[in-house]
Motif scaffolding. Structure first.
Motif, PDB file in Angstrom:
ATOM      1  N   TYR A  37       1.074  -1.220  -0.074  1.00  0.00           N
ATOM      2  CA  TYR A  37       0.027   0.050   0.038  1.00  0.00           C
ATOM      3  C   TYR A  37       0.753   1.267   0.035  1.00  0.00           C
ATOM      4  O   TYR A  37       0.658   2.099  -0.610  1.00  0.00           O
ATOM      5  N   GLU A  38       1.860   1.071   0.707  1.00  0.00           N
ATOM      6  CA  GLU A  38       2.841   2.341   0.916  1.00  0.00           C
ATOM      7  C   GLU A  38       3.534   2.483  -0.409  1.00  0.00           C
ATOM      8  O   GLU A  38       3.823   3.703  -0.936  1.00  0.00           O
ATOM      9  N   ALA A  39       3.922   1.419  -1.050  1.00  0.00           N
ATOM     10  CA  ALA A  39       4.832   1.570  -2.286  1.00  0.00           C
ATOM     11  C   ALA A  39       3.881   2.115  -3.464  1.00  0.00           C
ATOM     12  O   ALA A  39       4.210   2.877  -4.539  1.00  0.00           O
ATOM     13  N   GLN A  40       2.355   1.836  -3.322  1.00  0.00           N
ATOM     14  CA  GLN A  40       1.425   2.408  -4.317  1.00  0.00           C
ATOM     15  C   GLN A  40       1.144   3.755  -4.088  1.00  0.00           C
ATOM     16  O   GLN A  40       0.075   4.312  -4.897  1.00  0.00           O
ATOM     17  N   GLY A  41       1.466   4.430  -2.927  1.00  0.00           N
ATOM     18  CA  GLY A  41       0.934   5.602  -2.604  1.00  0.00           C
ATOM     19  C   GLY A  41      -0.320   5.881  -1.916  1.00  0.00           C
ATOM     20  O   GLY A  41      -1.082   6.896  -1.872  1.00  0.00           O
ATOM     21  N   LEU A  42      -0.666   4.512  -1.367  1.00  0.00           N
ATOM     22  CA  LEU A  42      -1.969   4.514  -0.454  1.00  0.00           C
ATOM     23  C   LEU A  42      -1.891   4.827   0.783  1.00  0.00           C
ATOM     24  O   LEU A  42      -2.863   5.166   1.605  1.00  0.00           O
ATOM     25  N   ALA A  58      -6.007   4.966  -5.540  1.00  0.00           N
ATOM     26  CA  ALA A  58      -5.148   6.125  -5.583  1.00  0.00           C
ATOM     27  C   ALA A  58      -5.835   7.194  -5.996  1.00  0.00           C
ATOM     28  O   ALA A  58      -5.644   8.403  -5.510  1.00  0.00           O
ATOM     29  N   THR A  59      -6.700   6.928  -6.992  1.00  0.00           N
ATOM     30  CA  THR A  59      -7.410   8.438  -7.464  1.00  0.00           C
ATOM     31  C   THR A  59      -8.737   8.662  -6.641  1.00  0.00           C
ATOM     32  O   THR A  59      -8.943   9.817  -6.805  1.00  0.00           O
ATOM     33  N   VAL A  60      -8.920   7.712  -6.034  1.00  0.00           N
ATOM     34  CA  VAL A  60     -10.331   7.812  -5.140  1.00  0.00           C
ATOM     35  C   VAL A  60     -10.097   8.327  -3.675  1.00  0.00           C
ATOM     36  O   VAL A  60     -10.893   9.144  -3.105  1.00  0.00           O
ATOM     37  N   LEU A  61      -8.909   8.186  -3.221  1.00  0.00           N
ATOM     38  CA  LEU A  61      -8.502   8.260  -1.749  1.00  0.00           C
ATOM     39  C   LEU A  61      -8.399   9.941  -1.472  1.00  0.00           C
ATOM     40  O   LEU A  61      -8.635  10.222  -0.403  1.00  0.00           O
ATOM     41  N   PRO A  62      -7.970  10.653  -2.375  1.00  0.00           N
ATOM     42  CA  PRO A  62      -7.971  12.106  -2.179  1.00  0.00           C
ATOM     43  C   PRO A  62      -9.471  12.781  -1.557  1.00  0.00           C
ATOM     44  O   PRO A  62      -9.549  13.869  -1.026  1.00  0.00           O
ATOM     45  N   CYS A  63     -10.439  12.010  -1.891  1.00  0.00           N
ATOM     46  CA  CYS A  63     -11.763  12.280  -1.558  1.00  0.00           C
ATOM     47  C   CYS A  63     -11.870  12.393   0.096  1.00  0.00           C
ATOM     48  O   CYS A  63     -12.501  13.174   0.601  1.00  0.00           O
ATOM     49  N   VAL A  64     -11.164  11.336   0.672  1.00  0.00           N
ATOM     50  CA  VAL A  64     -11.108  11.214   2.096  1.00  0.00           C
ATOM     51  C   VAL A  64     -10.349  12.110   2.606  1.00  0.00           C
ATOM     52  O   VAL A  64     -10.634  12.851   3.588  1.00  0.00           O
ATOM     53  N   GLU A  65      -9.161  12.755   2.035  1.00  0.00           N
ATOM     54  CA  GLU A  65      -8.183  13.563   2.562  1.00  0.00           C
ATOM     55  C   GLU A  65      -8.946  15.026   2.329  1.00  0.00           C
ATOM     56  O   GLU A  65      -8.641  15.862   3.336  1.00  0.00           O
ATOM     57  N   GLN A 103      -7.904   3.553  10.173  1.00  0.00           N
ATOM     58  CA  GLN A 103      -9.396   3.711   9.382  1.00  0.00           C
ATOM     59  C   GLN A 103      -8.728   3.815   7.959  1.00  0.00           C
ATOM     60  O   GLN A 103      -9.499   3.283   7.128  1.00  0.00           O
ATOM     61  N   ARG A 104      -7.730   4.411   7.438  1.00  0.00           N
ATOM     62  CA  ARG A 104      -7.354   4.518   6.098  1.00  0.00           C
ATOM     63  C   ARG A 104      -7.188   3.158   5.541  1.00  0.00           C
ATOM     64  O   ARG A 104      -7.477   2.846   4.565  1.00  0.00           O
ATOM     65  N   VAL A 105      -6.461   2.077   6.361  1.00  0.00           N
ATOM     66  CA  VAL A 105      -6.182   0.874   5.917  1.00  0.00           C
ATOM     67  C   VAL A 105      -7.728   0.117   5.732  1.00  0.00           C
ATOM     68  O   VAL A 105      -7.848  -0.618   4.842  1.00  0.00           O
ATOM     69  N   PRO A 128     -12.476  16.000   1.994  1.00  0.00           N
ATOM     70  CA  PRO A 128     -14.086  15.815   1.796  1.00  0.00           C
ATOM     71  C   PRO A 128     -14.943  17.100   1.395  1.00  0.00           C
ATOM     72  O   PRO A 128     -15.985  16.786   1.009  1.00  0.00           O
ATOM     73  N   GLY A 129     -14.256  18.220   1.759  1.00  0.00           N
ATOM     74  CA  GLY A 129     -15.062  19.618   1.322  1.00  0.00           C
ATOM     75  C   GLY A 129     -14.749  19.957   0.169  1.00  0.00           C
ATOM     76  O   GLY A 129     -15.530  20.869  -0.282  1.00  0.00           O
ATOM     77  N   ASP A 130     -14.178  19.202  -0.589  1.00  0.00           N
ATOM     78  CA  ASP A 130     -13.890  19.993  -1.962  1.00  0.00           C
ATOM     79  C   ASP A 130     -14.841  18.968  -2.875  1.00  0.00           C
ATOM     80  O   ASP A 130     -14.698  18.102  -3.371  1.00  0.00           O
ATOM     81  N   ALA A 131     -15.826  19.831  -3.417  1.00  0.00           N
ATOM     82  CA  ALA A 131     -16.753  19.281  -4.208  1.00  0.00           C
ATOM     83  C   ALA A 131     -16.177  18.545  -5.456  1.00  0.00           C
ATOM     84  O   ALA A 131     -16.736  17.368  -5.894  1.00  0.00           O
ATOM     85  N   GLY A 132     -15.045  19.226  -6.075  1.00  0.00           N
ATOM     86  CA  GLY A 132     -14.651  18.648  -7.247  1.00  0.00           C
ATOM     87  C   GLY A 132     -13.879  17.241  -7.114  1.00  0.00           C
ATOM     88  O   GLY A 132     -14.075  16.172  -7.833  1.00  0.00           O
ATOM     89  N   VAL A 133     -13.252  17.239  -5.935  1.00  0.00           N
ATOM     90  CA  VAL A 133     -12.538  15.943  -5.568  1.00  0.00           C
ATOM     91  C   VAL A 133     -13.658  14.929  -5.352  1.00  0.00           C
ATOM     92  O   VAL A 133     -13.373  13.659  -5.737  1.00  0.00           O
ATOM     93  N   VAL A 134     -14.786  15.079  -4.462  1.00  0.00           N
ATOM     94  CA  VAL A 134     -15.806  14.271  -4.184  1.00  0.00           C
ATOM     95  C   VAL A 134     -16.590  13.787  -5.264  1.00  0.00           C
ATOM     96  O   VAL A 134     -16.823  12.607  -5.623  1.00  0.00           O
TER      97      VAL A 134
END
Length: 121
Positions: A20-25, A63-70, A44-46, A72-78
């Motif tokens: 996961y770490e090698a993949q940037g997750l 990896a493209t979905v996780l920024p939504c968690v980081e 929780q992330r794991v 969550p208030g950014d409507a574009g990311v969500v």
């Protein structure tokens, strides 16, 4: 916490955590001795990463979905994360349809083979 503790708390192997770490997750901080140290938030992330893998997503898609968690208030990311998951669901639906067609084609072959075997008996 060190990788062994994160592994125990999440039920995910240390090998998978390294992947996961090698993949940037997943991220860790290295000690002077080179040991990985994780924050409590990584538990929780794991768990979320496991849910996403269980849903059939690849590490690249995760990896493209996780920024939504980081952020969550950014409507574009969500919205992007939602569209990505929807695309993946559509892809899985297409795979299921293809597998059903393959199964049906195999059933035709099995039926023909059964009739042929009956004639030989």
């Amino acid at each position: 916490m060190r990788i062994g503790e994160l592994s125990r708390r999440t039920g995910v192997s240390a090998r998978s955590l390294r992947y996961y770490e090698a993949q940037g997750l997943l991220t860790s901080v290295r000690s002077e001795a080179g040991q990985r140290h994780y924050s409590d938030a990584e538990v929780q992330r794991v768990s979320l990463i496991r849910q996403l893998f269980d849903a059939g997503l690849s590490s690249r898609v995760i990896a493209t979905v996780l920024p939504c968690v980081e952020t969550p208030g950014d409507a574009g990311v969500v919205d992007f994360a939602f569209a990505t998951m929807k695309r993946e669901r559509d892809r899985i639906d297409a795979e299921i349809a293809h597998l059903a067609e393959s199964r049906d084609a195999l059933d035709v072959l099995l039926d023909a083979n059964s009739r042929h075997r009956a004639q030989l008996a």
